[in-house]
Design a protein around this motif. Structure first.
Motif, PDB file in Angstrom:
ATOM      1  N   GLY A 177       0.818  -1.209   0.000  1.00  0.00           N
ATOM      2  CA  GLY A 177       0.000   0.000   0.000  1.00  0.00           C
ATOM      3  C   GLY A 177       0.848   1.253   0.000  1.00  0.00           C
ATOM      4  O   GLY A 177       2.080   1.208  -0.001  1.00  0.00           O
ATOM      5  N   ALA A 178       0.146   2.389  -0.012  1.00  0.00           N
ATOM      6  CA  ALA A 178       0.830   3.681  -0.085  1.00  0.00           C
ATOM      7  C   ALA A 178       0.004   4.721   0.641  1.00  0.00           C
ATOM      8  O   ALA A 178      -1.197   4.532   0.870  1.00  0.00           O
ATOM      9  N   ASP A 179       0.673   5.828   0.940  1.00  0.00           N
ATOM     10  CA  ASP A 179      -0.008   6.953   1.572  1.00  0.00           C
ATOM     11  C   ASP A 179      -1.121   7.437   0.640  1.00  0.00           C
ATOM     12  O   ASP A 179      -0.943   7.482  -0.581  1.00  0.00           O
ATOM     13  N   PHE A 180      -2.260   7.855   1.218  1.00  0.00           N
ATOM     14  CA  PHE A 180      -3.397   8.231   0.366  1.00  0.00           C
ATOM     15  C   PHE A 180      -3.187   9.571  -0.332  1.00  0.00           C
ATOM     16  O   PHE A 180      -3.935   9.920  -1.238  1.00  0.00           O
TER      17      PHE A 180
ATOM     18  N   ARG B 218       1.581  11.066  -2.856  1.00  0.00           N
ATOM     19  CA  ARG B 218       2.912  11.672  -3.024  1.00  0.00           C
ATOM     20  C   ARG B 218       4.043  10.679  -2.796  1.00  0.00           C
ATOM     21  O   ARG B 218       5.108  10.779  -3.382  1.00  0.00           O
ATOM     22  N   ILE B 219       3.812   9.703  -1.910  1.00  0.00           N
ATOM     23  CA  ILE B 219       4.848   8.699  -1.658  1.00  0.00           C
ATOM     24  C   ILE B 219       4.269   7.297  -1.837  1.00  0.00           C
ATOM     25  O   ILE B 219       3.073   7.078  -1.661  1.00  0.00           O
ATOM     26  N   GLY B 220       5.171   6.375  -2.198  1.00  0.00           N
ATOM     27  CA  GLY B 220       4.725   5.004  -2.419  1.00  0.00           C
ATOM     28  C   GLY B 220       5.927   4.099  -2.519  1.00  0.00           C
ATOM     29  O   GLY B 220       7.027   4.459  -2.088  1.00  0.00           O
ATOM     30  N   GLU B 221       5.711   2.931  -3.095  1.00  0.00           N
ATOM     31  CA  GLU B 221       6.809   1.953  -3.155  1.00  0.00           C
ATOM     32  C   GLU B 221       7.498   2.023  -4.514  1.00  0.00           C
ATOM     33  O   GLU B 221       6.847   1.929  -5.548  1.00  0.00           O
TER      34      GLU B 221
ATOM     35  N   HIS C 105       1.008   3.846  -8.314  1.00  0.00           N
ATOM     36  CA  HIS C 105       1.690   3.387  -9.529  1.00  0.00           C
ATOM     37  C   HIS C 105       1.097   4.025 -10.790  1.00  0.00           C
ATOM     38  O   HIS C 105       1.826   4.341 -11.727  1.00  0.00           O
ATOM     39  N   LYS C 106      -0.229   4.225 -10.776  1.00  0.00           N
ATOM     40  CA  LYS C 106      -0.844   4.850 -11.959  1.00  0.00           C
ATOM     41  C   LYS C 106      -0.360   6.291 -12.106  1.00  0.00           C
ATOM     42  O   LYS C 106      -0.077   6.759 -13.205  1.00  0.00           O
ATOM     43  N   SER C 107      -0.252   7.006 -10.978  1.00  0.00           N
ATOM     44  CA  SER C 107       0.188   8.414 -11.053  1.00  0.00           C
ATOM     45  C   SER C 107       1.689   8.530 -11.239  1.00  0.00           C
ATOM     46  O   SER C 107       2.179   9.567 -11.676  1.00  0.00           O
ATOM     47  N   ASN C 108       2.425   7.485 -10.828  1.00  0.00           N
ATOM     48  CA  ASN C 108       3.907   7.538 -10.903  1.00  0.00           C
ATOM     49  C   ASN C 108       4.418   6.250 -11.539  1.00  0.00           C
ATOM     50  O   ASN C 108       5.105   5.461 -10.881  1.00  0.00           O
TER      51      ASN C 108
END
Ligand SMILES: NC(=O)c1ccc[n+]([C@@H]2O[C@H](COP(=O)([O-])OP(=O)(O)OC[C@H]3O[C@@H](n4cnc5c(N)ncnc54)[C@H](O)[C@@H]3O)[C@@H](O)[C@H]2O)c1
Ligand SMILES: O=c1ccn([C@@H]2O[C@H](COP(=O)(O)OP(=O)(O)O[C@H]3O[C@H](CO)[C@H](O)[C@H](O)[C@H]3O)[C@@H](O)[C@H]2O)c(=O)[nH]1
Length: 328
Positions: free
Chosen positions: A172-175, A178-181, A319-322
């Motif tokens: 998962g990622a922050d909602f 801005r940050i993720g894996e 992942h879709k945004s980045n």
């Protein structure tokens, strides 16, 4: 000041954001080996460097008043630890020794350590609790277990207060989006499936379908990174406010999903179809790792809020945004 080692990594960056949001002053040391400068919250003080560098640690501990350390910095891939075990003993054991040594020298006696369910080894389809036997089957798990033992010895001899958190599989990622894996290469299951569904790879591999599990694929317990971070905040408050503290907690959802079930859930949520290829088992993979997180629930009132669906949806949004992750 809270010193976050490995704060530019996947989990560390989420912890840094939450610590700052909660009003803590945060100092990060990270060598950016697998982390990203752009994952760092600009409110944190950042020192680029290696936790194996004693002189650097000495400078930092002299310059700043460190109240507690959150230690995320590590090499953390099961497969890689099978092919390159010395990297794991060096980065995880020797470098953690370095951290403990400087902490004791500077009388900083509070640590939250990122450990793993890989310390348990082979489980016989039961829920793992903190008293389950620890007999890791890969060098990654062994390296983390050695650090756990070093920390416990420091607790007994030098009064180092600690909470060791044995994470199960984090996702998962922050909602905020801005940050993720972002790992390069990515080896974890959920991001790999999602990146494949985004068109980043031709297929998704399933490593082994001949395990002794219901559908033959490995079973893991997944936990949302934000739930995990919440447990860190509670643990930090505990070590800052109480002494002596020397505890180990599992962090998981008490629920197992097979590799096939994870792929099916990703397909359902993204409404896309995966091209699955079966490959041989990945060396060092235990078939079944599922938590009992009853102890941390009872002692720190930590209750995970997020479901597997929340993990996959938030990771998908990231992942879709980045699609290429961070650019530095
Ligand atoms: N991701 C999971 O599912 C999972 C599960 C169990 C435990 N863990 C543990 O959680 C911690 C964080 O994992 P992650 O998934 O965020 O990994 P990650 O690779 O994204 O983060 C690790 C961070 O530590 C930094 N780092 C590594 N070695 C360093 C060194 N010698 N000096 C300075 N910085 C260094 C990296 O650059 C990176 O920013 C690790 O200790 C890992 O073992 C992770
Ligand atoms: O493309 C992939 C990726 C993974 N898997 C399988 O999916 C399962 C989960 O694999 P991950 O790589 O996502 O996670 P691991 O369980 O190997 O390891 C992760 O969780 C551990 C705790 O279980 C560790 O702490 C470690 O840091 C972290 O990488 C394993 O059976 C693996 O073989 C696949 O089939 N295909």
């Amino acid at each position: 000041m809270i010193l976050v080692l490995g704060g530019a990594g996947y989990i560390g960056s989420h912890a840094v954001k939450e610590l700052l949001d909660k009003g803590y002053y945060v100092l990060v040391i990270d060598n950016l080996s697998t982390g990203h400068r752009n994952s760092l919250d600009t409110r944190a003080v950042f020192v680029e460097g290696d936790v194996g560098d004693s002189a650097l640690l000495e400078r930092v501990f002299t310059q700043y008043k460190v109240e507690a350390v959150m230690h995320f910095a590590a090499s953390c891939l099961v497969g890689e630890s099978m092919s390159n075990p010395l990297k794991y003993y060096e980065n995880n054991v020797i470098n953690s020794f370095n951290v403990l040594k400087v902490m004791v020298k500077h009388n900083v006696k509070k640590i939250i350590f990122s450990s793993t369910c890989a310390t348990y080894g082979l489980a016989e389809n039961e829920f793992l609790n903190e008293d389950s036997p620890t007999s890791p089957i890969n060098p990654y798990g062994r390296s983390k277990l050695i650090v756990e033992q070093m920390i416990h010895d420091c607790f007994k001899s030098y009064g180092l207060d600690y909470i060791i958190l044995r994470y199960f599989n984090v996702a998962g990622a922050d909602f905020s989006g801005r940050i993720g894996e972002h790992h390069n290469p990515e080896t974890h299951l959920i991001p790999n499936v999602l990146l494949h569904l985004l068109g980043k790879s031709k297929h998704i591999s399933i490593f082994g379908n001949d395990f002794n599990t219901a559908d033959g694929t490995c079973i893991r317990d997944y936990i949302h990174v934000l739930d995990l971070v919440e447990a860190h905040i509670l643990s930090l408050q505990e070590v800052l406010n109480t002494s002596p503290v020397g505890r180990v907690y599992n962090l998981g959802n008490n629920k197992g999903y097979s590799v096939k079930q994870i792929i099916e859930q990703c397909e359902r949520i993204t409404k896309k179809k995966a091209h699955v290829v079966y490959e041989k088992r990945r060396e060092g993979d235990p078939p079944y790792l599922v938590a009992s997180a009853k102890k941390v629930y009872e002692e720190l009132e930590w209750i995970p809020k997020y479901s597997l669906e929340d993990m996959i949806r938030s990771a998908w949004q990231w992942h879709k945004s980045n699609p290429d992750g961070y650019d530095s």
